[in-house]
Design an enzyme around this catalytic site. Structure first.
Site, PDB file in Angstrom:
ATOM      1  CG  LEU A 173      -2.027  -1.011   1.325  1.00 43.60           C
ATOM      2  CD1 LEU A 173      -2.749  -0.884   2.665  1.00 43.60           C
ATOM      3  CD2 LEU A 173      -3.018  -0.859   0.181  1.00 43.60           C
ATOM      4  CG  ASP A 174       0.560   4.197  -3.044  1.00 45.87           C
ATOM      5  OD1 ASP A 174       1.356   3.334  -3.444  1.00 45.87           O
ATOM      6  OD2 ASP A 174      -0.263   4.774  -3.776  1.00 45.87           O
ATOM      7  N   GLY A 175       2.437   4.851   0.934  1.00 49.57           N
ATOM      8  CA  GLY A 175       2.670   5.395   2.257  1.00 49.57           C
ATOM      9  C   GLY A 175       1.475   6.142   2.823  1.00 49.57           C
ATOM     10  CB  THR A 202      -2.869   3.814   0.809  1.00 49.18           C
ATOM     11  OG1 THR A 202      -2.821   4.565  -0.405  1.00 49.18           O
ATOM     12  CG2 THR A 202      -4.117   2.947   0.797  1.00 49.18           C
TER      13      THR A 202
END
Length: 229
Positions: A105-107, A109
């Site tokens: 997951l993106d930072g 998110t």
């Protein structure tokens, strides 16, 4: 259920309790028992399920963890910054094989992410053929325009720079700027790019569920151990 038979020093080391060189000292400090009988011999072979430390059973041989990832936690072993693994107990960070996230997951998110030291499981769930559904709560900069649900469900949306259209995705409107989106792929920044393709911008992204698991009842930054798959 796994129940390895190996030397006690090797087993404690693989679970992160101590290194093999530290095992002799560890057995003196902590009450390590096999079937209730304390052991001091690091060469002794033991079954996982027979061992206790200070009357507590060992951590599972293979860990599968569901975490509600907080914003800012980075899904990497190598990057600088606040790594997602720092949320876990120290000994879990010393396990061999290492615990890794299943996908990323993106930072910025938040939400459901699985972590495991089971390489076979990790590969199976991240394979393009896995067809694991991911449910996201998406907060948008602009109100939806009305045709997004149909476009995402069509299976014809082609993201910029790609040659293969996305698989059909399901969208449910919560409000004019909040939707739920269910996808079965994991392309790079997929949700953000999908809404970018229809002229909008994602301002907050939270993954509610991964496959059959969801983070309901798990606070941000908290996690729980799941049963073996």
């Amino acid at each position: 259920m796994q129940n390895s038979y190996k030397r006690v020093d090797a087993h404690l080391s693989s679970l992160g309790y101590c290194s093999r060189s530290e095992a002799k000292k560890f057995l003196k400090i902590f009450r390590v028992c096999v079937n209730g009988v304390r052991v001091f011999d690091t060469n002794k072979k033991v079954y996982h399920n027979d061992v206790t430390i200070n009357e507590k059973v060992l951590d599972p041989e293979s860990l599968i963890i569901l975490m509600n990832k907080p914003s800012g936690a980075i899904c990497s072993h190598d990057d600088k910054g606040s790594l997602i693994y720092s949320i876990l107990p120290d000994r879990w960070q010393r396990r061999n094989p290492k615990i890794s996230t299943i996908g990323r997951l993106d930072g910025d998110t938040t939400g459901a992410i699985l972590l495991t030291d089971d390489g076979v499981l990790n590969h199976r769930l991240t394979s393009p053929k896995s067809d694991v559904s991911k449910l996201y709560k998406v907060t948008l900069f602009n109100p939806i325009r009305g045709d997004e649900e149909e476009i995402f469900a069509s299976g014809t949306l082609l993201l910029s720079g790609e040659k293969k259209p996305l698989l059909p995705a399901k969208m449910k409107i919560i409000s004019e700027t909040v939707v739920h989106l269910e996808i079965s792929e994991g392309r790079y920044h997929q949700v953000k790019r999908m809404f970018g393709a229809v002229g909008n911008k994602v301002v907050a992204l939270h993954r509610v569920g991964f496959g059959k698991y969801n983070v309901e009842g798990i606070e941000l930054g908290e996690y729980k151990i799941l049963d073996s798959q």
